[in-house]
Design an enzyme around this catalytic site. Structure first.
Site, PDB file in Angstrom:
ATOM      1  N   ALA A 182      38.795  39.645  39.454  1.00 15.67           N
ATOM      2  CA  ALA A 182      38.498  39.351  38.048  1.00 15.67           C
ATOM      3  C   ALA A 182      39.533  38.414  37.441  1.00 15.67           C
ATOM      4  CB  ALA A 182      38.422  40.645  37.235  1.00 15.67           C
ATOM      5  N   ASP A 183      40.783  38.529  37.869  1.00 16.00           N
ATOM      6  CA  ASP A 183      41.828  37.639  37.358  1.00 16.00           C
ATOM      7  C   ASP A 183      41.549  36.190  37.755  1.00 16.00           C
ATOM      8  OD1 ASP A 183      43.446  39.570  36.095  1.00 16.00           O
ATOM      9  OD2 ASP A 183      44.344  40.131  38.010  1.00 16.00           O
ATOM     10  N   TYR A 184      41.280  35.991  39.036  1.00 15.08           N
ATOM     11  CA  TYR A 184      41.043  34.629  39.513  1.00 15.08           C
ATOM     12  C   TYR A 184      39.765  34.039  38.919  1.00 15.08           C
ATOM     13  CZ  TYR A 184      44.864  34.846  42.874  1.00 15.08           C
ATOM     14  OH  TYR A 184      46.107  34.924  43.445  1.00 15.08           O
TER      15      TYR A 184
END
Length: 409
Positions: A182-184
């Site tokens: 989700a961060d990337y």
């Protein structure tokens, strides 16, 4: 694009796609900073702003190298200038506002309300620079009843519905690949938002802010999950390696205990597979996706039985000859050995001045005229303080020393 370029270093940026862009990255960990990494890969001057003495937590996240910083930091903070600045102190805020006046973009991922408390929210900063674009990534976005709650990628996977889909049908939800997915993905959506806002600025002359929740970045990728529930009440569960609307479209074990991924996404592709299998009558028996989905277990068993009788190399050779999409399921070892990765230069071999030889994932996508350029891996804490505060803002050596002694830098 940027507000002022008088003091701008242009080393290696002449032909860069984003060479006239200055970005202030005041975010932490991965999500918003990865947006900065993407922009930096294509030539933007990205200034990474960190807390004095301690720096970004990403420096200690993952495998720590001999220089004291992690491999994740060295990779994902590449091409960025690093400065220190305490945004919680009045003098730090004053310096930051001066940087904002000379910049195009600010990247942040603090909890909503934090920057406003420090006097550097978007409404404060646009008074200084009306052309400013600000990316704001948080767990749940800037609005809604959960806006102030903390969250990381794992929480986003759960709240977005992705974790519920990952795992075997009779087992618990599992991590969908990478815990940082989700961060990337949010960093990628963020880059799209920033570039879109900059494009709009060319017409309007005004900046804007981009509001993005970690969970939204994941939820947007879940194909027909929302419309299927809204129209038919379908609640998809875990299916292991299978896919909801297509069969055979899964993972299968070979005779030598290797695993392959097979993708038959259309009736035509299934026909090709049956020809490769030497069993064209299977296509006559199950000619449509709907029929194959209805008999999922039977079709999967037939394919698994055929693949399970051959070693990996034979499976791959036969599938390639028949035009059927199939791949060995790789570990990182196979990735490093594969000629496709070598031909595409997906593995970037560098020699870092602090830790020596490193291999990093190369930038994507590939541009024919203004490709990404690698300048350096993630730098040490505050390495560019003198260059940025002295060169860009005109602070003297005495002022830099004073700010440092006061804990501002």
């Amino acid at each position: 694009m940027q507000a002022s370029s008088d003091n701008r270093s242009t080393r290696g940026q002449d032909a860069a796609a984003l060479g006239d862009l200055r970005v202030l990255d005041i975010a932490t960990f991965v999500a918003a900073p990865f947006c900065g990494t993407i922009l930096a890969d294509f030539g933007a001057e990205v200034i990474k702003v960190e807390q004095p003495k301690v720096g970004d937590s990403l420096r200690k996240f993952g495998t720590i190298t001999e220089c004291g910083d992690s491999l994740v930091w060295l990779s994902e903070s590449r091409n960025k200038k690093t400065v220190t600045l305490d945004l919680r102190k009045e003098k730090g805020v004053e310096l930051f506002k001066k940087l904002v006046a000379e910049s195009d973009v600010v990247l942040e991922n603090f909890r909503p309300g934090t920057l406003e408390k420090w006097g550097i929210g978007y409404e404060d900063l646009k008074k200084i620079n009306p052309r400013l674009v600000m990316l704001r990534i948080s767990a749940y976005g800037q609005t809604g009843p959960k806006k102030e709650e903390p969250g990381f990628a794992r929480i986003a996977h759960a709240f977005a519905g992705l974790a519920e889909l990952a795992g075997e049908a009779d087992g618990p939800p599992v991590v969908p690949g990478s815990t940082s997915l989700a961060d990337y993905v949010s960093g990628m959506w963020g880059a799209i938002g920033v570039l879109t806002a900059l494009r709009a600025r060319e017409t309007t002359g005004r900046g804007q802010f981009i509001d993005l929740g970690l969970y939204e970045s994941v939820f947007r990728l879940l194909d027909e999950l929302a419309p299927a529930y809204a129209k038919y009440g379908t609640v998809r569960g875990r299916m292991g390696a299978d896919t909801v609307n297509v069969v055979p479209h899964s993972h299968y074990q070979t005779a030598d205990d290797k695993w392959v991924a097979l993708a038959c996404t259309s009736d035509k592709m299934f026909q090709r597979l049956t020809e490769v299998m030497g069993q064209p009558e299977l296509y006559s028996r199950y000619p449509t996706s709907a029929q194959r989905v209805e008999r999922r277990a039977t079709v999967n068993a037939l394919v698994a039985g055929w693949i399970g009788q051959q070693p990996l190399n034979e499976v791959l050779k036969n599938m390639a000859a028949g035009g059927v999409p199939c791949s060995h399921i790789y570990t990182i070892r196979e990735i490093f050995e594969d000629p496709q990765y070598k031909a595409r230069k997906n593995l970037l071999h560098i020699n870092d001045e602090r830790v020596g030889e490193l291999v990093l994932p190369a930038a994507v996508p590939k541009l024919s005229e203004t490709p990404a350029v690698f300048n350096h891996a993630g730098r040490s804490l505050g390495e560019n303080n003198a260059e940025v505060y002295g060169g860009l803002l005109g602070l003297s050596a005495e002022e830099l020393k004073e700010y440092s002694e006061e804990g501002i830098l």
